[in-house]
Structure formats: C-alpha cells, structure tokens
Design a protein around this motif. Structure first.
Motif, mmCIF file in Angstrom:
data_model
loop_
_atom_site.group_PDB
_atom_site.id
_atom_site.type_symbol
_atom_site.label_atom_id
_atom_site.label_comp_id
_atom_site.label_asym_id
_atom_site.label_seq_id
_atom_site.Cartn_x
_atom_site.Cartn_y
_atom_site.Cartn_z
ATOM 1 N N GLU A 56 -7.670 2.534 3.053
ATOM 2 C CA GLU A 56 -8.211 2.986 4.334
ATOM 3 C C GLU A 56 -9.253 2.035 4.903
ATOM 4 O O GLU A 56 -10.188 2.442 5.575
ATOM 5 N N GLY A 57 -9.118 0.743 4.596
ATOM 6 C CA GLY A 57 -10.034 -0.259 5.105
ATOM 7 C C GLY A 57 -11.445 -0.162 4.540
ATOM 8 O O GLY A 57 -12.344 -0.827 5.020
ATOM 9 N N LYS A 58 -11.639 0.663 3.495
ATOM 10 C CA LYS A 58 -12.979 0.880 2.954
ATOM 11 C C LYS A 58 -13.138 0.347 1.540
ATOM 12 O O LYS A 58 -14.174 -0.196 1.200
ATOM 13 N N LEU A 59 -12.140 0.541 0.706
ATOM 14 C CA LEU A 59 -12.222 0.139 -0.695
ATOM 15 C C LEU A 59 -11.233 -0.974 -0.969
ATOM 16 O O LEU A 59 -10.122 -0.970 -0.442
ATOM 17 N N LEU A 60 -11.629 -1.910 -1.821
ATOM 18 C CA LEU A 60 -10.747 -3.004 -2.196
ATOM 19 C C LEU A 60 -10.217 -2.782 -3.598
ATOM 20 O O LEU A 60 -10.909 -2.251 -4.464
ATOM 21 N N LYS A 87 6.901 8.339 -6.718
ATOM 22 C CA LYS A 87 7.316 7.309 -7.668
ATOM 23 C C LYS A 87 6.077 6.529 -8.097
ATOM 24 O O LYS A 87 5.281 6.123 -7.253
ATOM 25 N N ILE A 88 5.913 6.337 -9.410
ATOM 26 C CA ILE A 88 4.785 5.547 -9.893
ATOM 27 C C ILE A 88 5.107 4.074 -9.698
ATOM 28 O O ILE A 88 6.111 3.576 -10.201
ATOM 29 N N ILE A 89 4.256 3.382 -8.952
ATOM 30 C CA ILE A 89 4.414 1.951 -8.733
ATOM 31 C C ILE A 89 3.695 1.181 -9.838
ATOM 32 O O ILE A 89 4.174 0.163 -10.304
ATOM 33 N N GLY A 90 2.542 1.680 -10.260
ATOM 34 C CA GLY A 90 1.822 1.040 -11.355
ATOM 35 C C GLY A 90 0.350 1.371 -11.322
ATOM 36 O O GLY A 90 -0.140 2.097 -10.456
ATOM 37 N N GLU A 91 -0.363 0.814 -12.289
ATOM 38 C CA GLU A 91 -1.797 1.060 -12.368
ATOM 39 C C GLU A 91 -2.546 0.086 -11.477
ATOM 40 O O GLU A 91 -2.013 -0.941 -11.079
ATOM 41 N N ALA A 92 -3.783 0.455 -11.164
ATOM 42 C CA ALA A 92 -4.570 -0.346 -10.229
ATOM 43 C C ALA A 92 -6.033 -0.381 -10.636
ATOM 44 O O ALA A 92 -6.503 0.455 -11.404
ATOM 45 N N TYR A 93 -6.720 -1.356 -10.094
ATOM 46 C CA TYR A 93 -8.181 -1.404 -10.120
ATOM 47 C C TYR A 93 -8.621 -1.193 -8.682
ATOM 48 O O TYR A 93 -8.152 -1.889 -7.776
ATOM 49 N N VAL A 94 -9.502 -0.227 -8.452
ATOM 50 C CA VAL A 94 -10.054 0.007 -7.118
ATOM 51 C C VAL A 94 -11.563 0.054 -7.259
ATOM 52 O O VAL A 94 -12.111 0.930 -7.935
ATOM 53 N N HIS A 95 -12.237 -0.897 -6.631
ATOM 54 C CA HIS A 95 -13.689 -0.980 -6.729
ATOM 55 C C HIS A 95 -14.316 0.298 -6.196
ATOM 56 O O HIS A 95 -13.903 0.828 -5.176
ATOM 57 N N ASP A 96 -15.302 0.810 -6.884
ATOM 58 C CA ASP A 96 -16.067 2.013 -6.537
ATOM 59 C C ASP A 96 -15.391 3.325 -6.910
ATOM 60 O O ASP A 96 -15.923 4.392 -6.592
#
Length: 87
Positions: A21-25, A59-68
C-alpha cells in the motif's frame, strides 16, 4: 566488501522488492504481483504472500520479509484481522 555483495546476491536471488500500500517495503518471491496480499499467520515465523485464485481460494506464493511487521507489529490491533480456512 566483496563477501557482503555475494551474501546479498544469495539472499536476493529469485526474490524481488515490493511495497505494501505504498507504506511498507518488503522482499518476497520473484513471482509477487500487484494485487497479492501479505498475511501474518499466527504461529508462523514470517509473513506470507498469498494470491486470490479464480475459485475464491488463496494460493501461497511464498514467504516474505516486510519491514515494520517482522516483530509482531502487525498484531498490534491497528490492522485488519481475518480468519482463513485451509481446505
């Protein structure tokens, strides 16, 4: 410094950056597309990228890292919660 660059290459291989949403990377699987959603699943160590399917499933695409949101911030009560059923 060359070792650092190589380590970053290994970490980022087959992964791509994205924003929520343009807020978290974040960084996730190379298959991440606009419209995919980040889910924090209770008991999981990392957030996951899920995509809606044609039959209203996910559908699970995969795991992620999301800052914050990596240290429980997503469960602070300010974000929408929902229950999903695994069939």
């Amino acid at each position: 410094m060359a070792d650092y660059g190589f380590q970053m290459y290994l970490i980022a291989q087959d992964r791509r950056p994205f924003s929520v949403e343009g807020k978290l990377l974040g960084i996730g699987p190379a298959q991440v597309q606009p419209g995919d959603k980040v889910y924090v699943i209770i008991g999981a160590d990392v957030p996951f990228i899920l995509r809606k399917t044609n039959d209203a499933g996910l559908k699970i695409i995969g795991e992620a890292y999301v800052h914050d949101i990596m240290d429980g911030e997503a469960l602070d009560g300010t974000r929408e919660r929902m229950t999903i059923t695994i069939a």
